[in-house]
Every structure is written in structure tokens, then in C-alpha cells.
Scaffold this motif. Structure first.
Motif, mmCIF file in Angstrom:
data_model
loop_
_atom_site.group_PDB
_atom_site.id
_atom_site.type_symbol
_atom_site.label_atom_id
_atom_site.label_comp_id
_atom_site.label_asym_id
_atom_site.label_seq_id
_atom_site.Cartn_x
_atom_site.Cartn_y
_atom_site.Cartn_z
ATOM 1 N N GLU A 217 2.600 4.769 -20.788
ATOM 2 C CA GLU A 217 2.439 3.346 -20.490
ATOM 3 C C GLU A 217 3.217 2.481 -21.483
ATOM 4 O O GLU A 217 3.710 1.413 -21.137
ATOM 5 C CB GLU A 217 0.949 2.983 -20.524
ATOM 6 C CG GLU A 217 0.635 1.655 -19.896
ATOM 7 C CD GLU A 217 -0.856 1.454 -19.727
ATOM 8 O OE1 GLU A 217 -1.317 0.351 -20.088
ATOM 9 O OE2 GLU A 217 -1.540 2.361 -19.246
ATOM 10 N N ARG B 42 -0.249 12.316 -18.975
ATOM 11 C CA ARG B 42 -0.769 10.943 -18.984
ATOM 12 C C ARG B 42 0.366 9.923 -18.818
ATOM 13 O O ARG B 42 0.419 8.904 -19.495
ATOM 14 C CB ARG B 42 -1.573 10.660 -20.238
ATOM 15 C CG ARG B 42 -2.773 11.561 -20.413
ATOM 16 C CD ARG B 42 -3.544 11.226 -21.658
ATOM 17 N NE ARG B 42 -4.436 12.280 -22.063
ATOM 18 C CZ ARG B 42 -5.648 12.496 -21.562
ATOM 19 N NH1 ARG B 42 -6.098 11.731 -20.609
ATOM 20 N NH2 ARG B 42 -6.390 13.476 -22.015
ATOM 21 N N THR C 41 2.605 7.190 -16.710
ATOM 22 C CA THR C 41 2.407 6.163 -15.692
ATOM 23 C C THR C 41 3.707 5.766 -15.003
ATOM 24 O O THR C 41 3.687 5.062 -14.011
ATOM 25 C CB THR C 41 1.782 4.902 -16.314
ATOM 26 O OG1 THR C 41 2.637 4.430 -17.351
ATOM 27 C CG2 THR C 41 0.392 5.187 -16.853
ATOM 28 N N LYS C 42 4.836 6.233 -15.562
ATOM 29 C CA LYS C 42 6.143 5.892 -14.994
ATOM 30 C C LYS C 42 7.007 7.134 -14.931
ATOM 31 O O LYS C 42 6.982 7.966 -15.852
ATOM 32 C CB LYS C 42 6.849 4.834 -15.837
ATOM 33 C CG LYS C 42 6.095 3.531 -15.874
ATOM 34 C CD LYS C 42 6.749 2.545 -16.790
ATOM 35 C CE LYS C 42 5.876 1.290 -16.822
ATOM 36 N NZ LYS C 42 6.246 0.375 -17.834
ATOM 37 N N VAL D 122 0.844 5.882 -10.294
ATOM 38 C CA VAL D 122 2.061 6.222 -11.033
ATOM 39 C C VAL D 122 3.224 5.509 -10.363
ATOM 40 O O VAL D 122 3.309 5.448 -9.139
ATOM 41 C CB VAL D 122 2.299 7.748 -11.053
ATOM 42 C CG1 VAL D 122 3.590 8.101 -11.766
ATOM 43 C CG2 VAL D 122 1.123 8.469 -11.691
#
Length: 176
Positions: free
Chosen positions: A83, A116, A118-119, A153
Motif C-alpha cells: 500500500e 499483502r 494492494t497494487k 487489489v
């Protein structure tokens, strides 16, 4: 490549991931922090784009060209970012067939969840040398985009890498 590219951009980041040399690992970490900032910090992106637009694009294109260097079959790379924008891992898939790579959206999202992330930034090569996306490339990217976004995501970009050029699906407005 432009001869004005800084020395850091000239070095192979592929070897940074495979080597244990501390100086190369430090350069790899610098690249990871740089690409993370490019994805999250719009102010630095605007500053870089007005100051040295060619240099920042050259770093990423050099990295992708090194990752896909002299590959005679199609390969796929997924780069996972936290993140905060730090590169936390990669998934490099190879193919038995020179014309396509079979990718599993579940495997990609499973890796993203484990890290973990997110992108995600996607890239694959076209050994034919034609940097334009096929209909299959567009469909699978859109499917991955929808599949990932439904699970929290974000697919930031999908690049097609060829010997002399890189095609950006985001710049071509094929993904939003």
C-alpha cells in the motif's frame, strides 16, 4: 537507449535479484523504492515528468528489457506492491508454448494476498517483436482487472515488452 541515462539505470536489475553482492542489492533496493514512489506519489511523478521525463521512463524500460532479454518464448511478470508503494515481490511465469503463457488469476491474487500487496503491475513479452496487444491480451487484462478489483487489489499497468519497444495499455487507454 539514450546516452544521457544515469549509471544506475544502465546496470542490470535482473542480476540484482539473482546476485548476493551487497552493492548490487543496494541498487536493486533503490530501484524498488523508486518504482514504489512512481506508483503512489503523484507529486514526485509530476516533478519527475517535468524535470526529466526520459530518465524515469528509461529506468523502467531498462528493467523490463533486462527481465525479458533474449526470451524466445512468451513470459509473464507480475510485480507486487504494498500500500505504501514498495515492491514486495514478483511472480515470473514461463511458457511451454512460444506463443502464449497460461496465467491463473487465482494464482496471481493468492500471491498478492500472501505478500499483502494492494497494487500489481503486469508485463509480458512478445517474442515476435510486435508490441501491440492481441485480442487475447486485452481480454485477459480486462478480466484480471475486474477479478482483482473485486478482491481489493488494483492492477496499475500492463506492459508488452519487445526487443526495441514497450507498449503501455494504460497510456493507450485500454485499461483505466
Amino acid at each position: 537507449m539514450d546516452s544521457a541515462v544515469d549509471p544506475l539505470a544502465r546496470r542490470s536489475f535482473l542480476y540484482a535479484m539473482e546476485s548476493t553482492s551487497s552493492s548490487i542489492i543496494k541498487e536493486s533496493d533503490r530501484f524498488r523504492r523508486w518504482i514504489g514512489r512512481r506508483l503512489t506519489d503523484k507529486k514526485s511523478e509530476d516533478k519527475e515528468s517535468t524535470a526529466k521525463p526520459r530518465q524515469s521512463a528509461d529506468r523502467l524500460s531498462l528493467y523490463l528489457h533486462k527481465r525479458f532479454k533474449q526470451r524466445s518464448a512468451e513470459h509473464f511478470l507480475a510485480m507486487f506492491f504494498s500500500e505504501q508503494g514498495a515492491l514486495v515481490g514478483e511472480l515470473f511465469l514461463t511458457s511451454d508454448n512460444s506463443k502464449r503463457v497460461v496465467i491463473s488469476p487465482n494464482a496471481i491474487l493468492k500471491q498478492a494476498n500472501q505478500l499483502r500487496s494492494t497494487k500489481i503491475v503486469l508485463a509480458h513479452n512478445h517474442p515476435s517483436g510486435l508490441p501491440l496487444p492481441s485480442l487475447s491480451d486485452v481480454r485477459s487484462t480486462r478480466y484480471l482487472l475486474d477479478f482483482a478489483s473485486s478482491r481489493g487489489v488494483q492492477i496499475e499497468e500492463h506492459f508488452i515488452v519487445c526487443y526495441k519497444s514497450i507498449f503501455s495499455m494504460r497510456k493507450a487507454r485500454m485499461i483505466s
